[in-house]
Write a protein that holds these residues in place. Structure first.
Motif: not given
Ligand SMILES: Cc1ncc(COP(=O)(O)O)c(C=O)c1O
Length: 391
Positions: A329-334, A387-390
Motif C-alpha cells: 500500500d503506497v497510497s500515503k505518498f500522494g 526512493f521513498i526516503e526522497k
C-alpha cells in the motif's frame, strides 16, 4: 478502405472497447530500459525441473509429434484425477470429467464461453487476475466486480457477495490463493462462499492455479465442500508450482455436462493441447514433489524477506500467504499507483506493477512479484527504501 481508422472501425465493438492489459503496457516501457530489477513478472524464475524437460525431449526423440484426443492423453487425465483426489478428496472420472487445456487461460475462456449468454452476470472479486473481466466481455456477459478490502486481508466475504448478486447472476469466479494480493481463504470463508453459491444456485469457477504455493497453512479447495462438486468447474495448471509456463498446460475438472460443453469449444478452436507438453506433464505429476517443495521453500524465504522489508519501511502490506506476490500500500505518498510505479522505475530502475492493472480498487497499491532471485529482491528493497526516503 485500408487506412487504419477504417480498419479499426471494422473490429468487433467488444474487442475495440476493451483496453490492453495494464501489465503489458507497463512492460513495454520496462523492456525499453536497461539494468532494470523487475518485480513485475508473474512467472517463476526457476527453469522447469530437468526430468520434466527430459520427458518432453525423450518424447520428441521417440517421434511423438501427433495430435492427441481432444480431451488430452488418457494417461495424463488419469494422473490429473489422482492428483486432484489427493489434494481435495474429490474424484473426477478421467474419461469424461477431466479436460486438458492450453494453460488455465484457455480453461477460463472455455468455461465462460460454455456458460455465458448475452447479459448474464459473472461475479468476481477484484483485485484480480487481468483476464477475468475481458473474457466475460468477449462472451457478451457482464462482469460484476466486487472490491475486496485490505482490512479483510483481501478475502472475499459473504456480505460482499450478497450486496452484488442479482437475478441475472449465473456464475461466480474465484481465485484463491490470489493474484495479485497473495491472500488465501480459511476453510470457514470457503464454506460461507459455498453456501452463498448453493443458495443462489450459481455455477462456480474456481481458479486454484496457486494451490501448491501457500506458506503458513494448507490451501482448502472449494470443491471439498459438500454440494460444490456438482456446480463447480475447477481450474488448475502446471505454469506456477511446476515452473512450466512455456509448456502452456492447464486442466479443468467438472461434471460431464459442463466438461462436454467446454470440450466442444476446445475441439473446434484448439483441437488439443500440445502432445510434448502433455508428456512432460505426465512426468511432472509423477515425480516433481521434491522440486515443488524446494521452490516453495525458496518462495517462502523471499516472502518473509519482502514482507518484513516493506513493514520496516513503513509501507503497509498484508502478509501474503499464497502465490508469489506482495501487494504493498503506497497510497500515503500522494501519487497514483501508476505514478508511483513510473517514478520508481525512472528514479531507481525497479519495476513493479501498479495495482490498478488488477481493477480500480487496486489504486494506491503496487504488486511486487517475488518469483525472482533473492539477490534481486534484496537490491530492489534497498532501492525502494532509498526512493521513498526522497519522496
Ligand atoms: C490467477 C491466474 N490464473 C490463470 C493464469 C494463467 O495461467 P496459465 O499460464 O496456466 O495460462 C495466471 C497467470 O498469471 C494467474 O495468475
Amino acid at each position: 478502405m485500408n487506412d487504419s481508422k477504417s480498419l479499426r472501425s471494422r473490429i468487433a465493438k467488444t474487442v475495440r472497447d476493451i483496453p490492453r492489459s495494464g501489465i503489458r503496457d507497463f512492460f513495454e516501457i520496462v523492456s525499453a530500459r536497461e539494468d532494470v530489477i523487475s518485480l513485475g513478472i508473474g512467472e517463476p524464475d526457476f527453469v522447469t525441473p530437468w526430468h520434466i524437460r527430459e520427458a518432453a525431449s525423450l518424447a520428441l526423440d521417440r517421434g511423438v509429434t501427433s495430435y492427441t484426443s481432444n480431451m488430452g492423453l488418457l494417461s495424463l487425465r488419469r494422473g490429473i484425477s489422482k492428483y486432484v483426489a489427493n489434494k481435495t478428496g474429490i474424484t473426477y472420472r478421467p474419461e469424461d470429467e477431466v479436460l486438458v487445456t492450453v494453460g488455465v487461460s484457455e480453461g477460463l475462456d472455455l468455461a465462460i464461453r460454455a456458460l455465458i449468454e448475452p447479459g448474464d452476470e459473472v461475479l468476481y472479486h477484484e483485485p484480480s487476475y487481468v483476464s477475468y473481466n475481458p473474457i466475460v466481455a468477449f462472451a457478451h456477459g457482464k462482469a460484476v466486480a466486487i472490491a475486496t478490502k485490505k482490512e479483510n486481508g483481501f478475502r472475499l466475504t459473504r456480505a460482499e457477495l450478497e450486496a452484488q448478486v442479482s437475478p441475472k447472476t449465473k456464475v461466480l469466479l474465484l481465485n484463491y490463493p490470489n493474484n495479485p494480493t497473495g491472500a488465501i481463504l480459511t476453510q470457514k470463508d470457503v464454506e460461507e462462499i459455498a453456501t452463498f453459491a448453493i443458495e443462489h444456485d450459481l455455477i462456480v469457477l474456481t481458479d486454484e492455479i496457486y494451490d501448491e504455493l501457500t506458506y503458513d497453512r494448507e490451501h482448502f479447495s472449494l470443491i471439498s465442500v459438500p454440494g460444490m462438486r456438482e456446480r463447480t468447474i475447477y481450474l488448475h495448471g502446471f505454469s506456477k508450482a511446476w515452473a512450466m509456463t512455456g509448456f502452456r498446460m492447464g486442466f479443468t475438472c467438472a461434471p460431464p455436462e459442463l466438461t462436454e460443453a467446454m470440450m466442444k469449444i476446445h475441439q473446434y478452436t484448439m483441437l488439443c493441447a500440445p502432445i510434448l507438453s502433455q508428456e512432460a506433464s505426465i512426468e511432472a505429476l509423477k515425480h516433481a514433489d521434491k522440486d515443488i517443495a524446494y521452490m516453495k521453500a525458496e518462495y517462502k524465504k523471499r516472502r518473509n524477506f519482502i514482507h518484513s522489508s516493506f513493514e520496516a519501511m513503513g509501507i503497509p502490506c498484508i502478509r501474503p500467504e499464497g502465490a508469489f506476490y506482495a501487494f504493498a500500500d503506497v497510497s500515503k505518498f500522494g501519487m497514483t499507483a501508476k505514478e508511483f510505479a513510473l517514478k520508481l522505475l525512472d528514479d531507481e530502475n525497479v519495476a513493479c506493477v501498479p495495482g490498478t492493472a488488477f481493477g480500480a480498487c487496486g489504486e494506491g497499491f503496487i504488486r511486487c512479484s517475488y518469483a525472482t532471485s533473492f539477490d534481486h529482491i534484496k537490491e530492489a528493497m534497498v532501492r525502494i527504501a532509498r526512493f521513498i526516503e526522497k519522496l
